[in-house]
Design a protein around this motif. Structure first.
Motif, PDB file in Angstrom:
ATOM      1  N   ASN A 152       0.775  -1.271  -0.062  1.00  0.00           N
ATOM      2  CA  ASN A 152      -0.104   0.081  -0.067  1.00  0.00           C
ATOM      3  C   ASN A 152       0.774   1.275   0.139  1.00  0.00           C
ATOM      4  O   ASN A 152       0.577   2.212   0.739  1.00  0.00           O
ATOM      5  N   ASN A 153       1.826   1.299  -0.694  1.00  0.00           N
ATOM      6  CA  ASN A 153       2.738   2.477  -0.716  1.00  0.00           C
ATOM      7  C   ASN A 153       2.658   3.350  -1.911  1.00  0.00           C
ATOM      8  O   ASN A 153       3.376   4.149  -2.203  1.00  0.00           O
ATOM      9  N   ASP A 154       1.475   3.244  -2.656  1.00  0.00           N
ATOM     10  CA  ASP A 154       1.072   4.246  -3.824  1.00  0.00           C
ATOM     11  C   ASP A 154       0.631   5.331  -2.931  1.00  0.00           C
ATOM     12  O   ASP A 154       0.038   5.447  -1.867  1.00  0.00           O
ATOM     13  N   PRO A 155       0.810   6.785  -3.808  1.00  0.00           N
ATOM     14  CA  PRO A 155       0.327   7.846  -3.002  1.00  0.00           C
ATOM     15  C   PRO A 155      -1.140   7.957  -2.570  1.00  0.00           C
ATOM     16  O   PRO A 155      -1.331   8.468  -1.655  1.00  0.00           O
ATOM     17  N   LYS A 156      -2.057   7.578  -3.326  1.00  0.00           N
ATOM     18  CA  LYS A 156      -3.448   7.580  -2.915  1.00  0.00           C
ATOM     19  C   LYS A 156      -3.618   6.673  -1.748  1.00  0.00           C
ATOM     20  O   LYS A 156      -4.475   7.224  -0.884  1.00  0.00           O
ATOM     21  N   SER A 157      -3.161   5.515  -1.712  1.00  0.00           N
ATOM     22  CA  SER A 157      -3.419   4.664  -0.448  1.00  0.00           C
ATOM     23  C   SER A 157      -2.865   5.490   0.704  1.00  0.00           C
ATOM     24  O   SER A 157      -3.561   5.304   1.632  1.00  0.00           O
ATOM     25  N   ILE A 158      -1.786   5.970   0.475  1.00  0.00           N
ATOM     26  CA  ILE A 158      -0.947   6.763   1.599  1.00  0.00           C
ATOM     27  C   ILE A 158      -1.831   7.797   2.141  1.00  0.00           C
ATOM     28  O   ILE A 158      -2.045   8.267   3.384  1.00  0.00           O
ATOM     29  N   GLU A 159      -2.315   8.669   0.942  1.00  0.00           N
ATOM     30  CA  GLU A 159      -3.248   9.622   1.305  1.00  0.00           C
ATOM     31  C   GLU A 159      -4.466   9.601   2.308  1.00  0.00           C
ATOM     32  O   GLU A 159      -4.893  10.009   3.333  1.00  0.00           O
ATOM     33  N   ILE A 160      -5.025   8.249   1.709  1.00  0.00           N
ATOM     34  CA  ILE A 160      -6.402   7.723   2.518  1.00  0.00           C
ATOM     35  C   ILE A 160      -5.772   7.646   3.907  1.00  0.00           C
ATOM     36  O   ILE A 160      -6.412   7.986   4.863  1.00  0.00           O
ATOM     37  N   ALA A 161      -4.658   6.838   4.054  1.00  0.00           N
ATOM     38  CA  ALA A 161      -4.342   6.421   5.433  1.00  0.00           C
ATOM     39  C   ALA A 161      -4.053   7.742   6.398  1.00  0.00           C
ATOM     40  O   ALA A 161      -4.307   7.752   7.575  1.00  0.00           O
ATOM     41  N   LEU A 162      -3.310   8.561   5.756  1.00  0.00           N
ATOM     42  CA  LEU A 162      -3.019   9.835   6.374  1.00  0.00           C
ATOM     43  C   LEU A 162      -4.181  10.552   6.936  1.00  0.00           C
ATOM     44  O   LEU A 162      -4.318  10.847   8.072  1.00  0.00           O
ATOM     45  N   HIS A 163      -5.173  10.708   5.740  1.00  0.00           N
ATOM     46  CA  HIS A 163      -6.253  11.727   6.135  1.00  0.00           C
ATOM     47  C   HIS A 163      -7.077  11.030   7.223  1.00  0.00           C
ATOM     48  O   HIS A 163      -7.498  11.717   8.062  1.00  0.00           O
ATOM     49  N   HIS A 164      -7.496   9.926   7.237  1.00  0.00           N
ATOM     50  CA  HIS A 164      -8.356   9.007   8.070  1.00  0.00           C
ATOM     51  C   HIS A 164      -7.892   8.526   9.227  1.00  0.00           C
ATOM     52  O   HIS A 164      -8.911   8.197  10.269  1.00  0.00           O
ATOM     53  N   THR A 165      -6.615   8.216   9.263  1.00  0.00           N
ATOM     54  CA  THR A 165      -5.910   7.560  10.639  1.00  0.00           C
ATOM     55  C   THR A 165      -4.911   8.316  11.292  1.00  0.00           C
ATOM     56  O   THR A 165      -4.957   8.658  12.349  1.00  0.00           O
ATOM     57  N   HIS A 166      -3.748   8.484  10.425  1.00  0.00           N
ATOM     58  CA  HIS A 166      -2.657   8.978  11.232  1.00  0.00           C
ATOM     59  C   HIS A 166      -2.602  10.521  11.564  1.00  0.00           C
ATOM     60  O   HIS A 166      -2.285  10.862  12.518  1.00  0.00           O
ATOM     61  N   LEU A 167      -2.910  11.412  10.432  1.00  0.00           N
ATOM     62  CA  LEU A 167      -3.124  12.776  10.848  1.00  0.00           C
ATOM     63  C   LEU A 167      -4.229  13.220  11.953  1.00  0.00           C
ATOM     64  O   LEU A 167      -3.829  14.231  12.740  1.00  0.00           O
ATOM     65  N   PRO A 168      -5.470  12.572  11.983  1.00  0.00           N
ATOM     66  CA  PRO A 168      -6.221  13.087  12.803  1.00  0.00           C
ATOM     67  C   PRO A 168      -5.571  12.826  14.430  1.00  0.00           C
ATOM     68  O   PRO A 168      -5.730  13.668  15.488  1.00  0.00           O
ATOM     69  N   LYS A 169      -4.835  11.611  14.611  1.00  0.00           N
ATOM     70  CA  LYS A 169      -4.101  11.641  15.964  1.00  0.00           C
ATOM     71  C   LYS A 169      -3.151  12.495  16.249  1.00  0.00           C
ATOM     72  O   LYS A 169      -2.980  12.933  17.265  1.00  0.00           O
ATOM     73  N   ILE A 170      -2.533  12.862  15.106  1.00  0.00           N
ATOM     74  CA  ILE A 170      -1.406  13.725  15.374  1.00  0.00           C
ATOM     75  C   ILE A 170      -1.965  15.144  15.659  1.00  0.00           C
ATOM     76  O   ILE A 170      -1.415  15.972  16.572  1.00  0.00           O
ATOM     77  N   ALA A 171      -3.103  15.584  15.013  1.00  0.00           N
ATOM     78  CA  ALA A 171      -3.610  16.901  15.112  1.00  0.00           C
ATOM     79  C   ALA A 171      -4.401  16.846  16.754  1.00  0.00           C
ATOM     80  O   ALA A 171      -4.195  17.923  17.384  1.00  0.00           O
ATOM     81  N   ASP A 172      -4.896  15.691  17.074  1.00  0.00           N
ATOM     82  CA  ASP A 172      -5.542  15.475  18.578  1.00  0.00           C
ATOM     83  C   ASP A 172      -4.130  15.743  19.468  1.00  0.00           C
ATOM     84  O   ASP A 172      -4.594  16.394  20.560  1.00  0.00           O
ATOM     85  N   ALA A 173      -2.890  15.390  19.174  1.00  0.00           N
ATOM     86  CA  ALA A 173      -2.049  15.524  20.163  1.00  0.00           C
ATOM     87  C   ALA A 173      -1.553  16.947  20.049  1.00  0.00           C
ATOM     88  O   ALA A 173      -0.520  17.398  20.821  1.00  0.00           O
ATOM     89  N   GLY A 174      -2.022  17.743  19.024  1.00  0.00           N
ATOM     90  CA  GLY A 174      -1.631  19.003  19.030  1.00  0.00           C
ATOM     91  C   GLY A 174      -0.261  19.447  18.168  1.00  0.00           C
ATOM     92  O   GLY A 174       0.323  20.512  18.557  1.00  0.00           O
ATOM     93  N   ILE A 175       0.093  18.433  17.677  1.00  0.00           N
ATOM     94  CA  ILE A 175       1.500  18.758  16.770  1.00  0.00           C
ATOM     95  C   ILE A 175       1.243  19.451  15.433  1.00  0.00           C
ATOM     96  O   ILE A 175       2.071  20.202  15.072  1.00  0.00           O
ATOM     97  N   ILE A 176       0.269  19.089  14.774  1.00  0.00           N
ATOM     98  CA  ILE A 176      -0.368  19.665  13.480  1.00  0.00           C
ATOM     99  C   ILE A 176      -1.563  20.281  13.800  1.00  0.00           C
ATOM    100  O   ILE A 176      -2.555  19.828  14.501  1.00  0.00           O
ATOM    101  N   ALA A 177      -2.162  21.110  12.736  1.00  0.00           N
ATOM    102  CA  ALA A 177      -3.420  21.517  12.608  1.00  0.00           C
ATOM    103  C   ALA A 177      -3.966  21.329  11.074  1.00  0.00           C
ATOM    104  O   ALA A 177      -2.859  21.590  10.246  1.00  0.00           O
ATOM    105  N   PHE A 178      -5.055  20.998  10.806  1.00  0.00           N
ATOM    106  CA  PHE A 178      -5.734  21.010   9.599  1.00  0.00           C
ATOM    107  C   PHE A 178      -5.868  22.280   8.861  1.00  0.00           C
ATOM    108  O   PHE A 178      -6.184  23.423   9.737  1.00  0.00           O
ATOM    109  N   GLY A 179      -5.668  22.364   7.497  1.00  0.00           N
ATOM    110  CA  GLY A 179      -6.009  23.590   6.697  1.00  0.00           C
ATOM    111  C   GLY A 179      -7.629  24.028   7.030  1.00  0.00           C
ATOM    112  O   GLY A 179      -8.300  22.956   7.346  1.00  0.00           O
TER     113      GLY A 179
END
Length: 89
Positions: free
Chosen positions: A28-55
């Motif tokens: 699953n290392n194609d850009p679209k699969s990675i984007e989906i995983a980032l958007h739905h799994t990884h980035l929300p957790k990082i945002a909840d930790a206060g490290i990133i913010a969504f645009g």
């Protein structure tokens, strides 16, 4: 200090290129699969930790704060199996 915004699709493309350069056999290392995983799994957790913010449209992110992040990365390196590259490498 906050960083510049980066689109999630750009981030996913960069991760896919990095993964490919490292010789990953991940199916699953194609850009679209990675984007989906980032958007739905990884980035929300990082945002909840206060490290990133969504645009405004949730299609981009920016780094919020670096305080303490270096220690976190150092402590999690053994878990992830990655190590930092020395500055002179």
């Amino acid at each position: 200090m906050p960083s510049e915004e980066i689109s999630i699709s750009t981030l996913a493309s960069e991760i896919a290129q990095w993964d490919k350069a490292k010789g990953s056999t991940n199916q699953n290392n194609d850009p679209k699969s990675i984007e989906i995983a980032l958007h739905h799994t990884h980035l929300p957790k990082i945002a909840d930790a206060g490290i990133i913010a969504f645009g405004p449209n949730k299609d981009s992110i920016k780094l919020q704060e670096l305080n303490g992040l270096g220690q976190f990365l150092t402590e999690t390196e053994p878990i992830d199996g990655f190590s930092r590259v020395a500055a002179n490498d």
